[in-house]
Design a protein around this motif. Structure first.
Motif, PDB file in Angstrom:
ATOM      1  N   GLY A 115      13.913  64.873  -2.014  1.00 19.57           N
ATOM      2  CA  GLY A 115      12.727  64.152  -2.429  1.00 19.57           C
ATOM      3  C   GLY A 115      12.931  63.469  -3.770  1.00 19.57           C
ATOM      4  N   SER A 116      11.951  62.688  -4.178  1.00 21.29           N
ATOM      5  CA  SER A 116      12.079  61.920  -5.417  1.00 21.29           C
ATOM      6  C   SER A 116      12.086  62.810  -6.655  1.00 21.29           C
ATOM      7  N   ALA A 117      11.312  63.886  -6.651  1.00 22.40           N
ATOM      8  CA  ALA A 117      11.302  64.791  -7.805  1.00 22.40           C
ATOM      9  C   ALA A 117      12.667  65.463  -7.957  1.00 22.40           C
ATOM     10  N   ASP A 118      13.249  65.878  -6.852  1.00 18.33           N
ATOM     11  CA  ASP A 118      14.571  66.510  -6.862  1.00 18.33           C
ATOM     12  C   ASP A 118      15.627  65.542  -7.389  1.00 18.33           C
ATOM     13  N   LYS A 119      15.558  64.293  -6.952  1.00 17.80           N
ATOM     14  CA  LYS A 119      16.517  63.287  -7.423  1.00 17.80           C
ATOM     15  C   LYS A 119      16.361  63.034  -8.914  1.00 17.80           C
ATOM     16  N   ALA A 120      15.124  62.963  -9.392  1.00 19.46           N
ATOM     17  CA  ALA A 120      14.878  62.715 -10.819  1.00 19.46           C
ATOM     18  C   ALA A 120      15.422  63.847 -11.683  1.00 19.46           C
ATOM     19  N   VAL A 121      15.211  65.079 -11.246  1.00 24.65           N
ATOM     20  CA  VAL A 121      15.721  66.229 -12.004  1.00 24.65           C
ATOM     21  C   VAL A 121      17.240  66.208 -12.046  1.00 24.65           C
ATOM     22  N   ARG A 122      17.876  65.910 -10.933  1.00 19.82           N
ATOM     23  CA  ARG A 122      19.339  65.855 -10.892  1.00 19.82           C
ATOM     24  C   ARG A 122      19.891  64.755 -11.800  1.00 19.82           C
ATOM     25  N   VAL A 145      32.173  66.987 -13.887  1.00 19.93           N
ATOM     26  CA  VAL A 145      32.324  66.864 -12.431  1.00 19.93           C
ATOM     27  C   VAL A 145      31.009  67.228 -11.741  1.00 19.93           C
ATOM     28  N   LEU A 146      30.361  68.282 -12.214  1.00 26.34           N
ATOM     29  CA  LEU A 146      29.066  68.675 -11.656  1.00 26.34           C
ATOM     30  C   LEU A 146      28.037  67.558 -11.847  1.00 26.34           C
ATOM     31  N   ALA A 147      28.046  66.925 -13.009  1.00 23.51           N
ATOM     32  CA  ALA A 147      27.138  65.810 -13.276  1.00 23.51           C
ATOM     33  C   ALA A 147      27.412  64.654 -12.319  1.00 23.51           C
ATOM     34  N   ALA A 148      28.675  64.380 -12.049  1.00 24.93           N
ATOM     35  CA  ALA A 148      29.025  63.305 -11.117  1.00 24.93           C
ATOM     36  C   ALA A 148      28.520  63.626  -9.712  1.00 24.93           C
ATOM     37  N   VAL A 149      28.645  64.877  -9.298  1.00 25.66           N
ATOM     38  CA  VAL A 149      28.149  65.291  -7.981  1.00 25.66           C
ATOM     39  C   VAL A 149      26.630  65.155  -7.927  1.00 25.66           C
ATOM     40  N   PHE A 150      25.936  65.589  -8.984  1.00 25.03           N
ATOM     41  CA  PHE A 150      24.480  65.443  -9.039  1.00 25.03           C
ATOM     42  C   PHE A 150      24.073  63.980  -8.937  1.00 25.03           C
ATOM     43  N   LEU A 151      24.767  63.123  -9.659  1.00 22.44           N
ATOM     44  CA  LEU A 151      24.441  61.699  -9.645  1.00 22.44           C
ATOM     45  C   LEU A 151      24.698  61.092  -8.265  1.00 22.44           C
ATOM     46  N   LEU A 152      25.818  61.422  -7.665  1.00 23.16           N
ATOM     47  CA  LEU A 152      26.155  60.889  -6.344  1.00 23.16           C
ATOM     48  C   LEU A 152      25.162  61.349  -5.284  1.00 23.16           C
ATOM     49  N   VAL A 177      22.480  58.900  -2.958  1.00 27.68           N
ATOM     50  CA  VAL A 177      22.488  58.822  -1.493  1.00 27.68           C
ATOM     51  C   VAL A 177      21.375  59.654  -0.860  1.00 27.68           C
ATOM     52  N   SER A 178      20.616  60.389  -1.674  1.00 31.53           N
ATOM     53  CA  SER A 178      19.484  61.219  -1.209  1.00 31.53           C
ATOM     54  C   SER A 178      19.902  62.263  -0.181  1.00 31.53           C
ATOM     55  N   PHE A 179      21.105  62.759  -0.308  1.00 34.05           N
ATOM     56  CA  PHE A 179      21.601  63.762   0.633  1.00 34.05           C
ATOM     57  C   PHE A 179      22.421  64.799  -0.114  1.00 34.05           C
ATOM     58  N   CYS A 180      22.089  66.072   0.111  1.00 33.07           N
ATOM     59  CA  CYS A 180      22.853  67.164  -0.493  1.00 33.07           C
ATOM     60  C   CYS A 180      23.418  68.032   0.627  1.00 33.07           C
ATOM     61  N   PRO A 181      24.747  68.096   0.755  1.00 36.64           N
ATOM     62  CA  PRO A 181      25.340  68.905   1.821  1.00 36.64           C
ATOM     63  C   PRO A 181      24.991  70.386   1.702  1.00 36.64           C
ATOM     64  N   LEU A 182      24.822  70.888   0.503  1.00 32.97           N
ATOM     65  CA  LEU A 182      24.464  72.293   0.312  1.00 32.97           C
ATOM     66  C   LEU A 182      23.082  72.585   0.892  1.00 32.97           C
ATOM     67  N   TYR A 183      22.158  71.638   0.770  1.00 40.24           N
ATOM     68  CA  TYR A 183      20.830  71.811   1.350  1.00 40.24           C
ATOM     69  C   TYR A 183      20.920  71.974   2.861  1.00 40.24           C
ATOM     70  N   THR A 184      21.826  71.253   3.481  1.00 43.76           N
ATOM     71  CA  THR A 184      22.004  71.355   4.934  1.00 43.76           C
ATOM     72  C   THR A 184      22.481  72.744   5.314  1.00 43.76           C
ATOM     73  N   LEU A 185      23.387  73.305   4.530  1.00 44.83           N
ATOM     74  CA  LEU A 185      23.923  74.633   4.833  1.00 44.83           C
ATOM     75  C   LEU A 185      22.867  75.722   4.729  1.00 44.83           C
ATOM     76  N   VAL A 186      21.962  75.596   3.755  1.00 44.56           N
ATOM     77  CA  VAL A 186      20.938  76.633   3.565  1.00 44.56           C
ATOM     78  C   VAL A 186      19.616  76.280   4.237  1.00 44.56           C
ATOM     79  N   GLY A 187      19.530  75.119   4.862  1.00 42.82           N
ATOM     80  CA  GLY A 187      18.338  74.723   5.592  1.00 42.82           C
ATOM     81  C   GLY A 187      17.184  74.254   4.714  1.00 42.82           C
TER      82      GLY A 187
END
Length: 68
Positions: free
Chosen positions: A6-13, A39-46, A50-60
């Motif tokens: 969501g937009s709030a999650d993206k803004a925090v990241r 590196v973590l910051a780059a992952v957060f930005l990326l 793209v509005s997609f987090c692979p970790l979110y998919t793993l934990v549902g």
């Protein structure tokens, strides 16, 4: 890839990524820890762009509002 952020999650990241970048380039955090955080910051930005987090998919987890 289906959007799962969501937009709030993206803004925090993005804010966290900017804060880490400021700490790194201001030489407040250096060495191995600085590189790992950068590196973590780059992952957060990326994932925010793209509005997609692979970790979110793993934990549902999905913070993207439902489309009606």
């Amino acid at each position: 890839m289906k959007k799962n952020m969501g937009s709030a999650d993206k803004a925090v990241r993005i804010l966290i990524a900017v804060a880490i970048a400021i700490l790194y380039f201001g030489n407040i955090v250096t060495g191995t820890l600085g590189i790992v955080l950068l590196v973590l910051a780059a992952v957060f930005l990326l994932t925010s762009l793209v509005s997609f987090c692979p970790l979110y998919t793993l934990v549902g987890l999905n913070t993207c509002p439902a489309k009606r």
